[in-house]
Scaffold this motif. Structure first.
Motif, PDB file in Angstrom:
ATOM      1  N   THR A  66      98.729 138.224  65.787  1.00  0.00           N
ATOM      2  CA  THR A  66      99.942 138.844  66.341  1.00  0.00           C
ATOM      3  C   THR A  66      99.785 140.339  66.569  1.00  0.00           C
ATOM      4  O   THR A  66     100.710 140.969  67.056  1.00  0.00           O
ATOM      5  N   ARG A  67      98.608 140.891  66.242  1.00  0.00           N
ATOM      6  CA  ARG A  67      98.463 142.343  66.389  1.00  0.00           C
ATOM      7  C   ARG A  67      98.324 142.713  67.855  1.00  0.00           C
ATOM      8  O   ARG A  67      97.806 141.963  68.672  1.00  0.00           O
ATOM      9  N   ARG A  68      98.822 143.917  68.176  1.00  0.00           N
ATOM     10  CA  ARG A  68      98.696 144.499  69.515  1.00  0.00           C
ATOM     11  C   ARG A  68      98.251 145.940  69.310  1.00  0.00           C
ATOM     12  O   ARG A  68      99.070 146.805  68.981  1.00  0.00           O
ATOM     13  N   VAL A  69      96.954 146.179  69.519  1.00  0.00           N
ATOM     14  CA  VAL A  69      96.371 147.486  69.198  1.00  0.00           C
ATOM     15  C   VAL A  69      95.603 148.016  70.409  1.00  0.00           C
ATOM     16  O   VAL A  69      94.806 147.285  71.028  1.00  0.00           O
ATOM     17  N   VAL A 112     101.993 145.710  78.722  1.00  0.00           N
ATOM     18  CA  VAL A 112     100.772 145.901  77.933  1.00  0.00           C
ATOM     19  C   VAL A 112     100.771 144.960  76.728  1.00  0.00           C
ATOM     20  O   VAL A 112      99.747 144.326  76.410  1.00  0.00           O
ATOM     21  N   ALA A 113     101.934 144.854  76.065  1.00  0.00           N
ATOM     22  CA  ALA A 113     102.006 143.940  74.925  1.00  0.00           C
ATOM     23  C   ALA A 113     101.728 142.508  75.381  1.00  0.00           C
ATOM     24  O   ALA A 113     101.038 141.738  74.675  1.00  0.00           O
ATOM     25  N   GLY A 114     102.224 142.138  76.547  1.00  0.00           N
ATOM     26  CA  GLY A 114     101.969 140.803  77.073  1.00  0.00           C
ATOM     27  C   GLY A 114     100.497 140.591  77.406  1.00  0.00           C
ATOM     28  O   GLY A 114      99.944 139.512  77.157  1.00  0.00           O
ATOM     29  N   ALA A 115      99.838 141.605  77.969  1.00  0.00           N
ATOM     30  CA  ALA A 115      98.416 141.484  78.298  1.00  0.00           C
ATOM     31  C   ALA A 115      97.573 141.380  77.035  1.00  0.00           C
ATOM     32  O   ALA A 115      96.596 140.616  76.987  1.00  0.00           O
ATOM     33  N   LEU A 116      97.931 142.150  75.989  1.00  0.00           N
ATOM     34  CA  LEU A 116      97.177 142.079  74.736  1.00  0.00           C
ATOM     35  C   LEU A 116      97.306 140.707  74.088  1.00  0.00           C
ATOM     36  O   LEU A 116      96.424 140.285  73.321  1.00  0.00           O
ATOM     37  N   PRO A 120      91.490 138.461  73.158  1.00  0.00           N
ATOM     38  CA  PRO A 120      91.081 138.049  71.804  1.00  0.00           C
ATOM     39  C   PRO A 120      91.311 139.162  70.781  1.00  0.00           C
ATOM     40  O   PRO A 120      91.002 140.330  71.031  1.00  0.00           O
ATOM     41  N   TYR A 121      91.891 138.778  69.650  1.00  0.00           N
ATOM     42  CA  TYR A 121      92.178 139.693  68.538  1.00  0.00           C
ATOM     43  C   TYR A 121      93.236 140.744  68.901  1.00  0.00           C
ATOM     44  O   TYR A 121      93.530 141.632  68.096  1.00  0.00           O
ATOM     45  N   GLY A 122      93.801 140.692  70.085  1.00  0.00           N
ATOM     46  CA  GLY A 122      94.889 141.593  70.454  1.00  0.00           C
ATOM     47  C   GLY A 122      94.529 143.053  70.409  1.00  0.00           C
ATOM     48  O   GLY A 122      95.397 143.908  70.177  1.00  0.00           O
ATOM     49  N   THR A 123      93.255 143.365  70.652  1.00  0.00           N
ATOM     50  CA  THR A 123      92.802 144.750  70.564  1.00  0.00           C
ATOM     51  C   THR A 123      92.013 145.099  71.817  1.00  0.00           C
ATOM     52  O   THR A 123      91.152 144.320  72.250  1.00  0.00           O
ATOM     53  N   ALA A 563      94.113 144.011  83.925  1.00  0.00           N
ATOM     54  CA  ALA A 563      94.755 145.115  84.641  1.00  0.00           C
ATOM     55  C   ALA A 563      96.277 144.962  84.625  1.00  0.00           C
ATOM     56  O   ALA A 563      96.809 143.862  84.796  1.00  0.00           O
ATOM     57  N   VAL A 564      96.946 146.069  84.408  1.00  0.00           N
ATOM     58  CA  VAL A 564      98.405 146.162  84.559  1.00  0.00           C
ATOM     59  C   VAL A 564      98.665 147.201  85.647  1.00  0.00           C
ATOM     60  O   VAL A 564      98.355 148.381  85.462  1.00  0.00           O
ATOM     61  N   ARG A 565      99.190 146.750  86.773  1.00  0.00           N
ATOM     62  CA  ARG A 565      99.436 147.650  87.908  1.00  0.00           C
ATOM     63  C   ARG A 565     100.925 148.027  87.909  1.00  0.00           C
ATOM     64  O   ARG A 565     101.789 147.169  87.732  1.00  0.00           O
TER      65      ARG A 565
END
Length: 606
Positions: A66-69, A112-116, A120-123, A563-565
């Motif tokens: 669940t981490r987002r780093v 960004v949180a959605g892309a993470l 893998p590993y949310g990092t 990518a987040v545009r």
């Protein structure tokens, strides 16, 4: 909104649904208690962590899926192609302020949180190709200075004019127009002043009839009777004139018993239609809002209001106290009080008598007496309407206009002072090292005049918003309350507007603004015609970008990217690629790249 918790500065003070946690890598490794407090709160729905520095180590609170780093190994960054592995030096300035500015935008935070969540590993290591859209400090300082001059400009008096379309009260009260409907007779039938008038008219009529009844052989008593009636007419005329003078001296429409006094003397006191307090304030409001919509300078509007105040102010009936004496002069009354006698010597021929009668008729001045009587009544009626029936309306219009002028003067002074302070602040920011492509900045610099127009318009709209509470106070005649809380409203709005310009940009309309003059043209010319913006939005995620890490950190990154545009929502509708995140902020457009870390690159205790 996104709440920022910077662990480099202390423990969390406030929690929100979106939490952006910032820490250097050493501090993050020991931030277990703070992170547990954040992650365990029911208020918090999403957490995004930005770790600054080398050797990323995570506390137990961030173990698991669940981490987002986002790991920023070096905020100065390095230009790197994720597909080719080619690298080059970056601009050398820290990109941390830009990254945090981006992530505090709710739309980008969520993206960004959605892309993470898919990484893998949310990092991941962030990188970008972004075009800056902020007005450069030198240009903004110049605009602030010029708009301050608009609000600090001196009053510019001009003609009163007829006011806004459909206005009735203000044109009448300022003398620019007549009452749309005849005010009617000011004297009450059977009242005291009507009685004095009728008595004088009747006595003049009686004298004229007696004079007209004289014949060639009329005896001396008949001629003497004419003289008696002329003197009686003069006395009645004098009484009517003196009563008018006393009324002009005594009546003050501001006194509470004015209506009773006028009723006692038989003078009507009804206010003409269209002249009540609400209608007067409505026309003043239309006057102010029209001037603000036309972007007239506050100095011109203040001068206009002061002119309205001067022109509508009641003069007072005492100012007309000399007029009855001019309409009915003492010399006329003297003639009537001591009329010339008809020649006593018998005239031998009728023709000589006829000439003598014509001369005597002129000498008795009954015709001028009737003209004076009607003139006195007309003057009494005019003053009764202008200064008594409209007296309160005049006072209300004048006091309201002057109160508004004073409030606008305070507003203009505060706005001008704040803009001068902003000018000083922006001037101090000159020379900051760029870390982004600046074609939009250059385009904005070339359109300083349009920027000035937009900001001036926004502040005119703000003036209208600040005056909103004033209209009710003016309708109720509570003039002292117009400025209550005004300073606080101005300060808060300007604080919000400063934040708006810094974070959302000039092309995004602030909440208090009602007009968009020039905004769309600015968007089209600056954003939609920018080739750099188009290239930044379409940049391949694996191509060369500024990656926020050091040279030695590249070995820890995978050669793949997400990518987040994104672009300001004010410019949507153009030829943008699909999937763009439209942000509330108007400062940036481009592609934010997220590069996953190699397995084992993160020390998470596993």
């Amino acid at each position: 909104m996104v709440e920022v918790l910077d662990l480099r500065k202390g423990a969390p003070e406030r929690l929100a649904a979106r939490m952006l946690v910032v820490a250097d890598t050493d501090r993050l490794a020991t931030a277990q208690p703070e992170l547990q407090q954040v992650l365990g709160s029911r208020m918090v729905r999403s957490v995004l962590v930005v770790a600054m520095g080398p050797d990323l180590r995570l506390p137990p609170a961030l173990y698991g899926e669940t981490r987002r780093v986002l790991w920023v190994g070096d905020p100065r960054g390095i230009v790197w192609g994720a597909e080719t592995g080619e690298a080059a030096s970056g601009p050398g300035a820290s990109a941390e302020p830009v990254l945090l500015d981006l992530l505090t935008q709710p739309e980008l935070f969520d993206a960004v949180a959605g892309a993470l969540r898919e990484i893998p590993y949310g990092t991941a290591s962030p990188g970008w190709r972004i075009v800056a859209g902020r007005v450069d400090p030198a240009t903004l300082a110049q605009v602030f200075r010029e708009v301050a001059e608009v609000f600090a400009a001196p009053q510019q008096a001009g003609p009163i004019g007829s006011g806004p379309p459909g206005a009735i009260a203000l044109p009448v009260l300022t003398g620019a127009a007549e009452l749309p409907a005849a005010p009617g007779d000011a004297l009450v039938a059977g009242g005291r002043m009507e009685g004095l008038y009728q008595r004088a008219a009747a006595r003049i009529d009686a004298a004229e009839r007696a004079l007209g009844a004289l014949r060639y052989f009329s005896p001396a008593p008949a001629r003497a009777a004419v003289l008696d009636r002329v003197m009686a007419a003069g006395q009645a005329l004098a009484e009517f004139r003196d009563a008018i003078v006393r009324l002009f001296q005594e009546i003050d429409p501001a006194e509470e018993d004015t209506a009773d006094k006028l009723a006692e003397h038989g003078i009507k006191y009804t206010v003409p239609a269209g002249m009540d307090d609400r209608e007067i304030v409505a026309e003043l409001r239309a006057e102010v809002e029209t001037a603000l919509a036309e972007r007239r300078s506050p100095g011109r509007l203040i001068a206009r209001l002061l002119a309205l105040a001067d022109q509508s102010a009641p003069i007072g009936s005492a100012a007309f106290i000399l007029d009855p004496g001019q309409i009915c002069p003492d010399v006329l009354l003297d003639v009537l009080h001591e009329p010339e006698r008809f020649p006593e010597r018998p005239l031998e021929r009728w023709i000589f008598w006829r000439r003598s009668m014509l001369r005597w008729r002129t000498a008795l001045a009954l015709g001028p007496a009737r003209v004076a009587l009607e003139g006195l009544r007309a003057k009494l009626g005019a003053v009764a309407v202008s200064e008594w029936r409209l007296g309160r309306a005049r006072a209300h219009a004048s006091d309201s206009a002057r109160t508004l002028a004073d409030a606008l003067g305070e507003l203009a002074e505060r706005v001008a002072g704040t803009l001068r302070r902003w000018n000083t602040q922006e001037t101090a920011l000159r020379g900051a090292a760029p870390v982004l492509a600046e074609e939009v900045v250059v385009r904005l610099r070339d359109r300083a005049g349009r920027l000035r127009e937009i900001i001036t318009g926004d502040l005119h709209d703000a003036v209208g918003r600040w005056l909103e509470p004033a209209w009710i106070s003016l309708e109720q005649g509570v003039y002292r309350e117009v400025r209550d809380g005004l300073a606080d409203r101005v300060e808060e709005t300007l604080r919000q507007y400063r934040h708006h310009l810094a974070h959302r940009g000039v092309q995004e309309r602030p909440d208090f603004a009602t007009g968009d003059t020039g905004r769309q043209d600015l968007i089209d010319a600056v954003w939609r015609q920018s080739q750099q913006v188009d290239r930044a939005l379409r940049a391949p995620s694996g191509g060369p970008m500024l990656q926020l890490c050091g040279d030695r950190d590249l070995a820890l990154l995978l050669h793949q990217a997400h990518a987040v545009r994104f672009a300001p929502r004010a410019v949507r509708g153009g030829n943008a690629p699909p999937g763009v995140v439209w942000t509330e902020s108007g400062q940036y457009a481009g592609t934010l790249r997220l590069v996953p870390l190699r397995p084992g690159a993160v020390d998470d205790g596993v």
